[in-house]
Write a protein that holds these residues in place. Structure first.
Motif, PDB file in Angstrom:
ATOM      1  N   ILE A  62     -18.138  31.086  -9.491  1.00  0.00           N
ATOM      2  CA  ILE A  62     -17.127  31.026  -8.437  1.00  0.00           C
ATOM      3  C   ILE A  62     -17.790  30.468  -7.183  1.00  0.00           C
ATOM      4  CG2 ILE A  62     -15.464  32.378  -7.092  1.00  0.00           C
ATOM      5  CD1 ILE A  62     -15.234  34.250  -9.541  1.00  0.00           C
ATOM      6  N   ALA A  80     -13.801  26.121  -8.098  1.00  0.00           N
ATOM      7  CA  ALA A  80     -14.082  25.583  -6.763  1.00  0.00           C
ATOM      8  C   ALA A  80     -13.109  26.219  -5.777  1.00  0.00           C
ATOM      9  CB  ALA A  80     -13.931  24.063  -6.764  1.00  0.00           C
ATOM     10  N   THR A  81     -13.604  27.174  -5.003  1.00  0.00           N
ATOM     11  CA  THR A  81     -12.693  27.879  -4.095  1.00  0.00           C
ATOM     12  C   THR A  81     -12.475  27.127  -2.785  1.00  0.00           C
ATOM     13  OG1 THR A  81     -14.426  29.152  -2.970  1.00  0.00           O
ATOM     14  CG2 THR A  81     -13.473  30.123  -4.982  1.00  0.00           C
ATOM     15  N   ASN A  82     -13.466  26.363  -2.355  1.00  0.00           N
ATOM     16  CA  ASN A  82     -13.430  25.721  -1.030  1.00  0.00           C
ATOM     17  C   ASN A  82     -13.183  26.742   0.075  1.00  0.00           C
ATOM     18  OD1 ASN A  82     -13.638  23.529   0.713  1.00  0.00           O
ATOM     19  ND2 ASN A  82     -11.436  23.106   0.647  1.00  0.00           N
ATOM     20  N   MET A  83     -13.772  27.898  -0.045  1.00  0.00           N
ATOM     21  CA  MET A  83     -13.539  28.987   0.911  1.00  0.00           C
ATOM     22  C   MET A  83     -14.828  29.556   1.484  1.00  0.00           C
ATOM     23  SD  MET A  83     -10.444  31.240  -0.641  1.00  0.00           S
ATOM     24  CE  MET A  83      -8.804  30.506  -0.829  1.00  0.00           C
ATOM     25  N   GLY A  84     -15.933  28.868   1.318  1.00  0.00           N
ATOM     26  CA  GLY A  84     -17.179  29.358   1.889  1.00  0.00           C
ATOM     27  C   GLY A  84     -17.485  30.766   1.416  1.00  0.00           C
ATOM     28  N   GLN A  85     -17.946  31.587   2.346  1.00  0.00           N
ATOM     29  CA  GLN A  85     -18.360  32.943   1.994  1.00  0.00           C
ATOM     30  C   GLN A  85     -17.186  33.852   1.601  1.00  0.00           C
ATOM     31  OE1 GLN A  85     -21.701  33.863   1.669  1.00  0.00           O
ATOM     32  NE2 GLN A  85     -21.789  31.634   1.796  1.00  0.00           N
ATOM     33  N   ALA A  86     -15.971  33.432   1.871  1.00  0.00           N
ATOM     34  CA  ALA A  86     -14.828  34.251   1.450  1.00  0.00           C
ATOM     35  C   ALA A  86     -14.775  34.318  -0.078  1.00  0.00           C
ATOM     36  CB  ALA A  86     -13.522  33.681   1.994  1.00  0.00           C
ATOM     37  N   ASN A  88     -17.067  35.243  -1.834  1.00  0.00           N
ATOM     38  CA  ASN A  88     -17.772  36.467  -2.225  1.00  0.00           C
ATOM     39  C   ASN A  88     -16.788  37.575  -2.592  1.00  0.00           C
ATOM     40  OD1 ASN A  88     -19.850  34.865  -1.370  1.00  0.00           O
ATOM     41  ND2 ASN A  88     -20.671  36.281   0.143  1.00  0.00           N
ATOM     42  N   ALA A  89     -15.687  37.624  -1.860  1.00  0.00           N
ATOM     43  CA  ALA A  89     -14.665  38.644  -2.133  1.00  0.00           C
ATOM     44  C   ALA A  89     -14.025  38.411  -3.499  1.00  0.00           C
ATOM     45  CB  ALA A  89     -13.602  38.630  -1.032  1.00  0.00           C
ATOM     46  N   ILE A  90     -13.926  37.163  -3.911  1.00  0.00           N
ATOM     47  CA  ILE A  90     -13.328  36.850  -5.227  1.00  0.00           C
ATOM     48  C   ILE A  90     -14.295  37.229  -6.344  1.00  0.00           C
ATOM     49  CG2 ILE A  90     -12.355  35.024  -6.687  1.00  0.00           C
ATOM     50  CD1 ILE A  90     -11.526  33.547  -4.154  1.00  0.00           C
ATOM     51  N   GLN A  93     -14.094  40.961  -6.720  1.00  0.00           N
ATOM     52  CA  GLN A  93     -12.781  41.369  -7.229  1.00  0.00           C
ATOM     53  C   GLN A  93     -12.689  41.088  -8.736  1.00  0.00           C
ATOM     54  OE1 GLN A  93     -10.432  42.279  -4.448  1.00  0.00           O
ATOM     55  NE2 GLN A  93      -9.616  43.443  -6.168  1.00  0.00           N
ATOM     56  N   GLY A 106     -25.940  37.175   2.167  1.00  0.00           N
ATOM     57  CA  GLY A 106     -24.792  36.879   1.302  1.00  0.00           C
ATOM     58  C   GLY A 106     -24.644  37.948   0.228  1.00  0.00           C
ATOM     59  N   SER A 109     -23.408  41.122   1.668  1.00  0.00           N
ATOM     60  CA  SER A 109     -21.951  41.110   1.899  1.00  0.00           C
ATOM     61  C   SER A 109     -21.208  41.399   0.594  1.00  0.00           C
ATOM     62  CB  SER A 109     -21.497  39.771   2.496  1.00  0.00           C
ATOM     63  OG  SER A 109     -21.456  38.743   1.526  1.00  0.00           O
ATOM     64  N   LEU A 113     -18.736  44.489  -0.046  1.00  0.00           N
ATOM     65  CA  LEU A 113     -17.352  44.234  -0.463  1.00  0.00           C
ATOM     66  C   LEU A 113     -17.052  44.951  -1.775  1.00  0.00           C
ATOM     67  CD1 LEU A 113     -17.190  40.408   0.371  1.00  0.00           C
ATOM     68  CD2 LEU A 113     -15.763  42.161   1.440  1.00  0.00           C
TER      69      LEU A 113
ATOM     70  N   ALA B 112     -22.816  41.461   7.398  1.00  0.00           N
ATOM     71  CA  ALA B 112     -23.599  40.595   6.517  1.00  0.00           C
ATOM     72  C   ALA B 112     -23.039  39.175   6.505  1.00  0.00           C
ATOM     73  CB  ALA B 112     -23.618  41.179   5.108  1.00  0.00           C
TER      74      ALA B 112
ATOM     75  N   ASN C  82     -11.959  28.398   7.520  1.00  0.00           N
ATOM     76  CA  ASN C  82     -12.931  27.761   6.610  1.00  0.00           C
ATOM     77  C   ASN C  82     -12.421  27.784   5.163  1.00  0.00           C
ATOM     78  OD1 ASN C  82     -15.321  26.419   5.996  1.00  0.00           O
ATOM     79  ND2 ASN C  82     -16.451  28.301   5.607  1.00  0.00           N
TER      80      ASN C  82
END
Lengths: 153, 153, 153, 153
Positions: A62, A80-86, A88-90, A93, A106, A109, A113, B112, C82
């Motif tokens: 991911i 490809a999420t194209n969401m940067g560090q967000a 990480n939540a995926i 999950q 990272g 985080s 999470l 983080a 982002n």
């Protein structure tokens, strides 16, 4: 579903010793029939994915960026999420339990999470001491803790 | 832009002592002309937003849920992300620097994520000791550190 | 909350005629006491935000990129997601109703996302004919439809 | 990577005729060695995933909700985004080309997001006429167009 989804989290750059440990974790995850989920990039992520592939397993990456070609060559299925560090939540999950190997901010985080949403987190060579994270000393032990947890759910 | 954007991060439930501290932080942020950015819910977020509003400031709440009506009543501008904890990444991306007050795993994930992307994080009454986080003992001191940082950028 | 949140969606580059119309929409939104929510960039977004600011309103810009400095100069409160085009989902989740002005594929995605979650969408000079979108011929008419809808909720 | 990633987008509820068509599309994608990427839920998504699995293929489901168990039973690898409709942006970012089958507003949003970032979109039984979308009359034709496109990249 192909099998339980086990997350492996760690930094995109790592020492040789951490890479060896990561590869062992990936190997053990695949041997036990689980799918490895990770962030799809280098370092711990690539070493763990390599271990899983060499043991005949399946790997899901991911990615933070816009392109599936950012994935390391051991990833079967890139996202490809194209969401940067967000992203990480995926990862947290999606994974049913997670193994953190060494790691920097990272990884921290992702640990936080994961704990926030009640996922089991096992740490090998942790950089940070976080209440609620279980410690393991070897790859086999880390994966065993994760499987014990999955079976008791 | 209305002013610098200062993030305040902390748990959705907190003690009276932490709420008082949060309100002081919000008050000080507003007095110095900055906009308060937070997660828009209760506890530290509501207390800090209240402090900012009482001092005539502006508050931006970046919510995890689907509805802007989830925001506490001290939020001027709610953003409904419908992204759960992934909204933490948006808070740290949007804030130019962050003040963490006490907090649990959610706050730890934000600290983080912020450090990962190079943002300044100042902590009051931290639950976790994280290298790279600056410590402050009072609301005034925390906000002063943040402003010193913004001015040196 | 400062007022109802009205979304204005449209392309990042637009003709002079569309810019004038966008500015009128922003002006009318602000005159009626609502906050303008948009994608924070140029074209329709900048013209509408300019109209809102010139009428004394407040503007919220939900940006695709990593930096709040990507916002046009008429944005009071920028949010740096982002997340590329995934930020379109946040705009429609946050706005209580939306006005689409001309627009290309990005705007079409926002119209569709908004309709999917049951938000009212009013279109001025639409490029696409989408069932469920209400048509308006002037800025005043578009904003009036949106306010009628908000009042009936 | 296991093969090209082909997205199939369509509504979570569909007619029997659309389900048959979706299954044919999934079948053809798998026969040609590609991985099917979809939203992981019912209707077109489940029928296409079923077709792919029956032909021995691999399926990736990018879910809007918080749980991998939301995936239909033909999904090998579920991804739980917990991001609602924002997950549509991840589907189109991940798929190298997309086939839309019938569909409502959600599908329309995906078509628009895909076109916005320059991905090829082929439509079977489209509900909306969108410039830039290629039309096909059969499952085989739709998949052939997508593969021709991938080979010319």
């Amino acid at each position: 579903m192909q099998g339980p989804l086990i997350g492996v989290i760690g930094a995109g750059v790592c020492s040789e010793a951490v890479a060896i440990l990561s590869r062992e974790v990936g190997d053990e995850i695949a041997r036990r029939g689980a799918v490895l989920v990770c962030g799809g990039l280098g370092g711990v992520m690539a070493a763990a994915a390599r271990g899983a592939k060499e043991a005949g397993g399946t790997t899901l990456g991911i990615l933070p960026g816009a392109s599936i070609y950012d994935a390391n060559r051991f990833i079967d299925l890139p996202v490809a999420t194209n969401m940067g560090q967000a992203r990480n939540a995926i990862i947290v999950q999606t994974a049913q339990a997670l193994i953190a190997i060494a790691g920097g901010y990272g990884t921290l985080s992702e640990m936080a999470l994961a704990l926030k949403i009640g996922k089991t987190v096992v740490a090998l060579r942790p950089q940070f001491e976080i209440v609620g994270v279980q410690r393991a000393d070897t790859a086999k032990e880390a994966v065993a803790i994760v499987f014990d947890h999955l079976e008791s759910c």
